[in-house]
Design a protein around this motif. Structure first.
Motif, mmCIF file in Angstrom:
data_model
loop_
_atom_site.group_PDB
_atom_site.id
_atom_site.type_symbol
_atom_site.label_atom_id
_atom_site.label_comp_id
_atom_site.label_asym_id
_atom_site.label_seq_id
_atom_site.Cartn_x
_atom_site.Cartn_y
_atom_site.Cartn_z
ATOM 1 N N ALA A 73 -3.677 -4.663 2.483
ATOM 2 C CA ALA A 73 -2.658 -3.425 1.972
ATOM 3 C C ALA A 73 -3.424 -3.083 0.816
ATOM 4 O O ALA A 73 -3.012 -2.341 0.008
ATOM 5 C CB ALA A 73 -1.035 -3.781 2.864
ATOM 6 N N LYS A 74 -3.684 -4.539 -0.097
ATOM 7 C CA LYS A 74 -3.918 -4.938 -2.104
ATOM 8 C C LYS A 74 -5.277 -4.239 -2.042
ATOM 9 O O LYS A 74 -5.482 -3.476 -2.852
ATOM 10 C CB LYS A 74 -3.714 -6.503 -1.757
ATOM 11 N N ALA A 130 0.678 3.571 2.692
ATOM 12 C CA ALA A 130 0.242 3.883 3.988
ATOM 13 C C ALA A 130 1.003 4.614 5.287
ATOM 14 O O ALA A 130 0.100 4.831 6.337
ATOM 15 C CB ALA A 130 0.952 2.652 4.223
ATOM 16 N N VAL A 132 -3.935 2.816 9.164
ATOM 17 C CA VAL A 132 -3.179 1.149 8.494
ATOM 18 C C VAL A 132 -2.846 0.012 10.330
ATOM 19 O O VAL A 132 -2.635 -0.890 9.855
ATOM 20 C CB VAL A 132 -1.627 1.513 8.163
ATOM 21 N N TYR A 140 1.186 -1.265 0.582
ATOM 22 C CA TYR A 140 0.057 0.277 -0.515
ATOM 23 C C TYR A 140 1.498 1.327 0.158
ATOM 24 O O TYR A 140 1.445 1.595 1.568
ATOM 25 C CB TYR A 140 -0.999 -0.049 1.250
ATOM 26 N N SER A 141 0.289 1.959 -1.346
ATOM 27 C CA SER A 141 1.544 3.123 -0.847
ATOM 28 C C SER A 141 1.655 4.697 -0.425
ATOM 29 O O SER A 141 2.029 4.959 -0.623
ATOM 30 C CB SER A 141 1.980 3.902 -2.748
ATOM 31 N N LEU A 172 -6.566 -1.940 -0.080
ATOM 32 C CA LEU A 172 -6.260 -0.725 -0.174
ATOM 33 C C LEU A 172 -5.697 0.136 -1.568
ATOM 34 O O LEU A 172 -6.304 1.285 -1.938
ATOM 35 C CB LEU A 172 -5.694 -0.073 1.628
ATOM 36 N N GLU A 173 -4.746 -0.310 -1.885
ATOM 37 C CA GLU A 173 -3.748 -0.146 -3.173
ATOM 38 C C GLU A 173 -4.744 0.342 -4.660
ATOM 39 O O GLU A 173 -4.520 0.910 -5.178
ATOM 40 C CB GLU A 173 -2.473 -1.364 -3.162
#
Length: 760
Positions: free
Chosen positions: A353-354, A328, A335, A325-326, A356-357
């Motif tokens: 995380a993916k 974060a 997070v 997640y860039s 969210l990305e």
């Protein structure tokens, strides 16, 4: 290729198939590579000089324009992965110049490209093409290093083909203490079970251990558990395995070799998710002298266990989330809360995380959804453990399920997930899977890889995480009707009896998963699928699969409600095929024939095969007249119903001709084979394997009747076809020459030498 691969930096290491995908990317993206896959065992044989590389690749790169394209591919794909590309090129150049079997003229021509720096990659590309086109000479690996005695195991890198340990995830972190503890336990106990809930990182820890401690061991072997340890040992790919070896012989050789390995060898058995009583071969494996690391969701009390729990350091888990997640760091507090609410479960953190990305939900909304789920879970019993330690109602499972449902994947992607459920743990080529589902491109598969639902090694082999597989099974409800495209594709492959696929083990493992997991809502279609798969498994001597199919058919045909007379006849025929006692097999085959009360156009082919099989059994049992009677009935039915053009007519008439020869009727035998040869030529071609087999049979009869001149003609025709078809398998060609010598020592040796001399 080995020289080039050795120069790839530690951080960019990849297995051999992935390496060849990078080198031959242009070929793999071309129409010429349709249905082509880099099978791990075969690639290892290419790299170690055990087999000639595929003629498809050789032919593709024989053109100068493709060699120029290869140079560009090497520039973009390979050179950036190397620590010192100039040293790599220099080593390859020295290897080339010091080869005494290459002419000075060829050396001078290619060396001219090496001198200018700007053409060195073209030199490398042309050298690779030249190396593939040269006459192949098989390398003998059975040397002294494999027979080494003393306290160390033999070096087996060139001996066991498919044993390479996969690389750990490049974002692997936060497990330094566990790596140290695991090493200590393996030193002290030899056999260790790495135990933990699904998705916590057991497999990645095992792979990371192999990478970190590889210099500590002479060998590290890796096996992806697919439900049966005995079968896993049988399926290992050794250089001295012979095509005619049955499963029992393969197992005997493999097991004996594995028993000889000492404690400087580590064997990793990944995803051993069964209880101690569910795999009867476990006690035998535990007696091996080498060190063994099992990763498992089951708790093996009484054995050395290392329980893997959540990563302790919050900073490490945040670092993991940030890798996917860039933004974060921008939303760090949110997070960190998400990490805590999913109980610091490694796979859940990665999926969140993916998600969210991909922008499907903002961090605030995702946190809210997870809190809602947590509140609902607190109102019911969260955990109800079952005896093997697995737990489908545990909180981690529900977190993954929630994240899965939030993606709202398309109908097309749901269809892909439904069919992916059946792939073996080691996965399969994305291109082959797409072809099975008749997808026009890999876009939907690539999207699923980005979400984290589909795992991929580089971009080539795909599989499902075990947790996602469980959820996809419950969500997509795969059935015979819903998965008809997959079943049709596998059935089509199995019906092409003359075609061999390099990935047959994975195909059969997929069929095994279909039998275990798929809802059978169309029994007629499902039975036909099993009936068509069985002969293909039998061709490869895949006994585990054939036994499972017989058990499944027995269960389905219990009573008279399900199936037809044809289904029951085929079941009895398959049981006869597996029977070791001729008398029992004959009884089963006669029962199979008794199932068919009336011969019709629909069942004539089957009845013909049953008569042929019964005739073959009588011949084995020394009952020649009965054998002749049933073989002739089988061939008569083929003629009556215009079925002589089918693939089944070839073994039938070949066996009949052999019997006639034994009964001192060689003229009739030759007449039958000549008629068959004409049919094959008319309906297929005179350059196929079937035509070669008939020519070989005619040559055998001519030898027996001392017609040496005519025998030579038939054998030369057969050998010409074998040499073309088996161009990349010279050992098979050599075996054919040996067969001539061994079967007919009086005249065969002289004849074989004559053929060899004329060939030269």
């Amino acid at each position: 290729m080995t020289c080039l691969k050795n120069h790839i930096s530690e951080s960019n290491q990849m297995n051999q198939p992935e390496f060849l995908y990078e080198v031959f990317e242009d070929f793999m993206d071309s129409p010429e590579s349709k249905d082509f896959s880099f099978d791990n065992g075969l690639v290892c044989r290419w790299m170690t000089g055990q087999a000639k590389i595929s003629p498809k690749i050789c032919t593709y790169y024989a053109r100068p324009s493709k060699q120029e394209k290869l140079a560009e591919t090497l520039q973009h794909n390979l050179i950036p992965l190397m620590t010192d590309c100039n040293k790599a090129l220099q080593d390859v150049y020295l290897l080339f110049m010091q080869d005494a079997t290459i002419s000075e003229a060829k050396k001078k021509k290619l060396a001219a490209l090496y001198k200018p720096i700007d053409s060195r990659l073209l030199f490398l590309a042309k050298l690779i093409s030249f190396g593939m086109e040269r006459q192949f000479i098989k390398r003998d690996t059975r040397n002294q290093k494999l027979l080494a005695g003393g306290s160390l195991s033999p070096v087996i890198l060139d001996y066991i083909m498919d044993s390479e340990v996969p690389r750990p995830c490049r974002h692997f972190l936060g497990r330094e203490e566990e790596l140290d503890e695991l090493h200590t336990m393996l030193e002290e106990n030899s056999k260790v079970f790495l135990y933990g809930i699904a998705g916590i990182g057991k497999s990645e820890l095992a792979k990371a251990y192999a990478k970190q401690y590889k210099k500590y061991y002479t060998n590290i072997l890796y096996v992806e558990y697919a439900g049966d340890l005995h079968q896993a040992v049988t399926d290992m790919d050794f250089t001295d395995d012979l095509p005619e070896d049955g499963e029992e012989e393969r197992f005997r050789k493999h097991n004996r070799f594995l028993r000889s390995l000492k404690n400087d060898t580590l064997l990793i058995i990944d995803n051993f998710n069964v209880t101690a009583t569910q795999d009867r071969f476990l006690p035998v494996v535990l007696k091996y002298r080498c060190r063994i690391l099992f990763t498992t969701r089951s708790k093996f009390d009484g054995h050395c266990i290392l329980q893997l729990k959540e990563i302790r350091n919050p900073a490490s888990l945040f670092q993991l989330a940030a890798a996917f997640y860039s933004e974060a760091e921008v939303h760090q507090t949110l997070v960190e809360e998400i990490i805590e609410i999913v109980h610091r479960h490694t796979f859940a953190v990665e999926l969140a995380a993916k998600l969210l990305e991909n922008g499907i939900l903002p961090p605030e909304r995702l946190l809210e959804k997870l809190r809602e789920e947590k509140a609902s879970l607190e109102n019911e019993d969260k955990i109800s453990a079952i005896k093997d330690g697995q737990n489908s109602k545990a909180t981690y499972y529900n977190h993954i399920h929630t994240l899965f449902s939030l993606y709202s994947i398309s109908v097309e992607q749901q269809e892909i997930m439904r069919n992916l459920c059946f792939l073996p743990p080691a996965g399969i080529s994305a291109r082959i899977f797409a072809d099975w589902l008749r997808l026009t491109d890999l876009n939907d598969i690539n999207d699923l890889i980005e979400t984290g639902f589909v795992q991929a090694t580089t971009r080539h082999t795909i599989s499902l995480h075990p947790l996602i597989q469980e959820i996809a099974l419950s969500e997509t409800k795969p059935s015979v009707t819903a998965c008809h495209t997959l079943l049709d594709s596998l059935q089509k492959i199995c019906l092409m009896h003359g075609t061999e696929v390099s990935y047959y083990k994975k195909l059969f493992q997929t069929v095994g998963n279909i039998m275990r997991m798929m809802e059978k809502d169309d029994l007629t279609k499902y039975l036909l699928f099993l009936e068509d798969v069985f002969p293909y498994m039998e061709k490869y001597r895949y006994r585990k699969g054939t036994k499972e199919i017989i058990l499944e058919m027995k269960q389905l045909l219990k009573g008279n409600e399900n199936g037809s007379a044809t289904d029951r006849a085929l079941l009895l025929d398959y049981q006869a095929c597996m029977e070791t006692k001729p008398e029992k097999a004959i009884k089963l085959e006669k029962e199979a024939l008794a199932q068919i009360k009336e011969i019709t156009e629909d069942n004539a082919h089957l009845v013909s095969n049953l008569h042929a099989n019964l005739g073959g059994l009588y011949r084995m049992n020394g009952q020649a007249e009965l054998a002749k009677e049933h073989m002739e009935k089988g061939i008569f039915l083929l003629e009556q119903y215009q079925l002589l053009y089918t693939n089944d007519s070839i073994p039938q008439i070949n066996n009949y001709a052999a019997l006639l020869t034994e009964l001192q009727e060689p003229e009739r035998a030759m007449a039958a084979l000549q008629k068959l040869a004409q049919i094959i030529k008319e309906y297929n071609s005179d350059t196929c394997l079937n035509y070669a087999q008939v020519q070989e049979s005619m040559g055998n009869i001519c030898l027996i009747t001392a017609n040496i001149s005519q025998a030579k003609t038939h054998f030369k025709k057969a050998m010409k076809i074998y040499e073309n078809v088996w161009a990349d398998e010279p050992e098979l060609i050599e075996e054919k020459y040996q067969e001539i010598q061994e079967l007919y020592p009086q005249v065969g040796i002289a004849l074989a030498r004559g053929i060899l001399a004329s060939k030269k």
